[in-house]
Design an enzyme around this catalytic site. Structure first.
Site, PDB file in Angstrom:
ATOM      1  N   LYS A   1       2.876  -5.081   9.284  1.00  0.00           N
ATOM      2  CA  LYS A   1       2.957  -3.956   8.353  1.00  0.00           C
ATOM      3  C   LYS A   1       4.286  -3.240   8.527  1.00  0.00           C
ATOM      4  O   LYS A   1       4.584  -2.696   9.588  1.00  0.00           O
ATOM      5  CB  LYS A   1       1.801  -2.986   8.566  1.00  0.00           C
ATOM      6  CG  LYS A   1       1.851  -1.784   7.614  1.00  0.00           C
ATOM      7  CD  LYS A   1       0.529  -1.029   7.541  1.00  0.00           C
ATOM      8  CE  LYS A   1       0.252  -0.258   8.786  1.00  0.00           C
ATOM      9  NZ  LYS A   1      -0.967   0.583   8.645  1.00  0.00           N
TER      10      LYS A   1
ATOM     11  N   VAL B   1       2.588  -5.358   3.780  1.00  0.00           N
ATOM     12  CA  VAL B   1       2.090  -6.261   4.809  1.00  0.00           C
ATOM     13  C   VAL B   1       2.533  -7.689   4.505  1.00  0.00           C
ATOM     14  O   VAL B   1       2.446  -8.150   3.372  1.00  0.00           O
ATOM     15  CB  VAL B   1       0.549  -6.205   4.887  1.00  0.00           C
ATOM     16  CG1 VAL B   1       0.025  -7.221   5.890  1.00  0.00           C
ATOM     17  CG2 VAL B   1       0.104  -4.813   5.292  1.00  0.00           C
TER      18      VAL B   1
ATOM     19  N   ASP C   1     -11.910   5.815   4.713  1.00  0.00           N
ATOM     20  CA  ASP C   1     -11.658   4.909   3.590  1.00  0.00           C
ATOM     21  C   ASP C   1     -12.451   3.620   3.770  1.00  0.00           C
ATOM     22  O   ASP C   1     -11.913   2.517   3.671  1.00  0.00           O
ATOM     23  CB  ASP C   1     -10.168   4.608   3.462  1.00  0.00           C
ATOM     24  CG  ASP C   1      -9.816   4.049   2.074  1.00  0.00           C
ATOM     25  OD1 ASP C   1     -10.654   4.167   1.161  1.00  0.00           O
ATOM     26  OD2 ASP C   1      -8.713   3.503   1.924  1.00  0.00           O
TER      27      ASP C   1
ATOM     28  N   GLY D   1       0.825  -1.200   0.000  1.00  0.00           N
ATOM     29  CA  GLY D   1       0.000   0.000   0.000  1.00  0.00           C
ATOM     30  C   GLY D   1       0.856   1.246   0.000  1.00  0.00           C
ATOM     31  O   GLY D   1       2.083   1.178  -0.074  1.00  0.00           O
ATOM     32  N   ALA D   2       0.190   2.404   0.072  1.00  0.00           N
ATOM     33  CA  ALA D   2       0.893   3.680   0.009  1.00  0.00           C
ATOM     34  C   ALA D   2       1.792   3.898   1.219  1.00  0.00           C
ATOM     35  O   ALA D   2       2.765   4.631   1.150  1.00  0.00           O
ATOM     36  CB  ALA D   2      -0.113   4.820  -0.106  1.00  0.00           C
ATOM     37  N   TYR D   3       1.471   3.248   2.360  1.00  0.00           N
ATOM     38  CA  TYR D   3       2.214   3.495   3.588  1.00  0.00           C
ATOM     39  C   TYR D   3       3.138   2.347   3.974  1.00  0.00           C
ATOM     40  O   TYR D   3       3.852   2.446   4.960  1.00  0.00           O
ATOM     41  CB  TYR D   3       1.249   3.786   4.741  1.00  0.00           C
ATOM     42  CG  TYR D   3       0.470   5.051   4.539  1.00  0.00           C
ATOM     43  CD1 TYR D   3       1.035   6.283   4.856  1.00  0.00           C
ATOM     44  CD2 TYR D   3      -0.804   5.022   4.002  1.00  0.00           C
ATOM     45  CE1 TYR D   3       0.325   7.461   4.651  1.00  0.00           C
ATOM     46  CE2 TYR D   3      -1.516   6.186   3.802  1.00  0.00           C
ATOM     47  CZ  TYR D   3      -0.948   7.408   4.120  1.00  0.00           C
ATOM     48  OH  TYR D   3      -1.650   8.561   3.914  1.00  0.00           O
ATOM     49  N   GLY D   4       3.100   1.251   3.226  1.00  0.00           N
ATOM     50  CA  GLY D   4       3.985   0.161   3.573  1.00  0.00           C
ATOM     51  C   GLY D   4       3.556  -1.152   2.963  1.00  0.00           C
ATOM     52  O   GLY D   4       2.647  -1.218   2.130  1.00  0.00           O
TER      53      GLY D   4
END
Length: 635
Positions: free
Chosen positions: A343, A329, A439, A324-327
């Site tokens: 994550k 998993v 979201d 994802g945009a933040y990391g």
């Protein structure tokens, strides 16, 4: 002199139009104003509300005016005709709710229960009868912009309850309860700026006026008598040298400036590099201390990096669940044989450390059976890692799209919807300050062994702990789920979550993709498709065929009730959407009305656990493949 007088008029007109205590969150463009000599006059009510023809103005765009039409039992249809003037008229995207009609027509059908449940009308004499709904959306070509009021007169209805504005353009759905959309124009010949396009406006096969729209690369109202069109600032060196941006064309002067500027920038960059390097070293040594201070009172376990690396086999690609945009998993197995979702945060700068600390505080402060739990964290070896509980049955989206399993029964879907609504309502109502998810989508609703729902990714890096004045210009949400009002004012609230959840309810009913370019243009957006079908009483046309296998009277009735609830959640105006608490309560009432034998659709052995990420599951479970399971736990 004339120019000064005109500028003074334009400024004072704009200020006066917005003098209603700033009781609106949209700009007042030319040709609107609060003076009688304005092209399109606006007035101010005693309650400091912006009015046109006595109706409250909700929004003004380059093409339309959105006004409020409060529900009323005894409003004559003839009152609607006053909205046809020399400057504006109702567009064909309005659906009128009528009563006491001489003739019947089938343009659209709205059930009395939907009207009673949403508009909350006073007790009217005719409320027990079916209301009529007049719309011209499907009966005219796309070139027709306005309603044909002559056809409305032929219908012979006496009372006008209210209106629903529906905009189905294939990409977004704009729906407003108790509102009317007016298309506006300026009469006469085109008076557009030289960098604007003149759009002629036609009604009843006759030209009534025009609008102006600036061409690409320019901004403004587009009118010669307004503020015209201004070039969007995008100057570069070549344009500056050529004089396009108003700069000098003297190359020598420019080159000298560039050389001096380059030397200055180099010196500043060197200083900044040294400062940043020293700062980063200091931050790396204090990151763990900061996290310990932030989480010490929250009792969040700390996992050494060595244990996290061992749990994921060195962050093996085979155990990667999603990016994802933040990391990223990964599936991991801790030393106590517990499977977890790990994550690994991508951002490691100052903002990243604060982001992780804030997320830990948030996740540690919530406690609800239908929210994914944070099990621990790791700040070690320059990495920032969060550990979540492991969800073996993937996401609701995967099951609805038949990527996992053979389909879910209606009772299971309804239970998932109810539990999800209760979790979101908890974030909105039980937390202080409230937490806005921002979201909500079917891929963020995870399922445990028994298909209980667990909402993931609430808060993310921005936490969603917003006050009513918060405005965010950063992209938020997922296409197809985003509150349409966000595109106008960049404001996300609890009602933004309600809209997104309304889309999820439609997914649960239809099992269709939220955005599908293979569908015809007006149905690309699932919300647009659903609003159109539900508003016309044609829910049966979009029900997932899988649900037809065991469909009984209660199933049919409850699906229709959930569809009407989704319809209310998708209202364009957030103020008229129900709260998540109301949504959760209504879903619970629908669910308990059908209590009966429990679905035999749960796992066989709760104690079974995977030997590897890809095998070892019981036969009734889909394998937690690295390409799908928990693939959306990050953003």
């Amino acid at each position: 002199m004339f120019l000064h007088l005109f500028l003074l008029y334009a400024i004072t007109s704009s200020l006066a139009a917005s003098s209603c205590n700033n009781n609106h969150d949209f700009p007042i463009p030319y040709p609107f104003g609060s003076y009688n000599y304005s092209k399109i006059p606006l007035t101010c009510s005693n309650a400091n509300q912006l009015l046109i023809k006595g109706y409250r103005v909700l929004n003004i765009t380059p093409d339309h005016i959105l006004i409020n039409l409060p529900a009323s039992c005894n409003r004559p249809v003839t009152e609607f005709q006053q909205l046809v003037t020399q400057n504006y008229a109702p567009t064909r995207r309005n659906s009128l709710l009528l009563d006491s009609c001489n003739n019947t027509f089938n343009h659209c059908v709205v059930s009395p229960s939907l009207i009673k449940g949403h508009f909350n009308l006073p007790k009217c004499k005719t409320m027990n009868r079916s209301l009529s709904c007049y719309s011209v959306y499907d009966d005219v070509s796309d070139t027709m912009e306005f309603m044909n009021l002559n056809e409305l007169e032929k219908v012979g209805c006496r009372d006008l309850y209210s209106s629903i504005t529906i905009d189905l353009d294939g990409r977004t759905v704009s729906m407003g309860f108790q509102s009317v959309e007016l298309g506006w124009w300026v009469p006469g010949e085109c008076g557009c700026h030289r960098k604007a396009v003149c759009k002629n406006v036609w009604m009843d096969n006759a030209r009534v006026g025009y609008r102006c729209h600036c061409i690409d690369g320019y901004d403004g109202d587009g009118f010669v008598d307004g503020d015209g069109c201004r070039r969007v600032s995008n100057c570069n060196a070549s344009k500056y040298m050529s004089g396009e941006c108003g700069g000098t064309t003297r190359v020598a002067v420019l080159v000298a400036g560039i050389i001096i500027g380059a030397l200055l920038v180099s010196a500043i960059a060197l200083i900044c590099y040294c400062i940043r390097k020293r700062t980063n070293l200091r931050k790396q040594t204090s990151a763990k201390r900061l996290l310990s201070e932030a989480t010490g009172s929250l009792n969040v376990p700390f996992y050494p990096y060595k244990e996290i690396s061992r749990a994921t086999n060195g962050f093996s690609e085979k155990q990667r669940l999603g990016i994802g945009a933040y990391g990223t998993v990964y599936a991991g197995k801790l030393s106590n044989n517990e499977w977890v979702a790990i994550k690994k945060i991508r951002h490691k700068e100052t903002h990243g450390i604060n982001q992780v600390m804030n997320e830990i505080k948030l996740l540690s402060s919530v406690s609800h059976p239908n929210l994914v739990r944070l099990l621990g964290y790791c700040i070690d070896k320059g990495e920032q890692i969060l550990v979540y509980e492991f969800m073996p049955n993937g996401t609701l989206s995967q099951h609805l799209q038949r990527e996992r399993g053979n389909g879910l029964s209606w009772k299971i879907r309804l239970t998932i919807a109810t539990e999800t609504a209760q979790a979101i309502a908890y974030l909105h109502s039980a937390m202080n300050p409230p937490i806005y998810h921002r979201d909500i989508k079917s891929s963020n609703i995870l399922l445990d062994y028994d298909y209980r729902s667990k909402v993931a990714d609430f808060g993310l890096s921005r936490l969603g702990m917003l006050d009513e004045s918060h405005v965010s210009t950063a992209p938020q949400g997922t296409p197809g789920y985003v509150d349409p009002q966000y595109h106008q004012n960049f404001h996300l609230s609890d009602k933004s979550d309600v809209y997104s959840f309304g889309v999820v309810l439609v997914e649960i009913i239809t099992a269709l993709k939220v955005v599908d370019l293979s569908r015809r243009n007006s149905e690309v957006n699932l919300a647009a498709l659903a609003v159109n079908k539900i508003g016309k009483g044609r829910v049966d046309e979009i029900i997932d065929p899988f649900l037809e296998l065991n469909r009984d009277a209660w199933t049919t009735s409850s699906i229709h009730k959930v569809a009407e609830l989704a319809f209310r959640c998708l209202a364009f105006n957030g103020d008229v959407r129900p709260s998540m608490t109301e949504v959760a309560d209504e879903l619970e009432q629908i669910r308990v009305s059908g209590w009966g034998p429990v679905d035999n659709y749960i796992r066989k052995d709760k104690d079974s656990s995977p030997v590897t990420v890809q095998d070892g599951w019981s036969s009734e479970q889909s394998s937690p493949s690295t390409s799908s399971l928990l693939s959306n736990i990050v953003q």
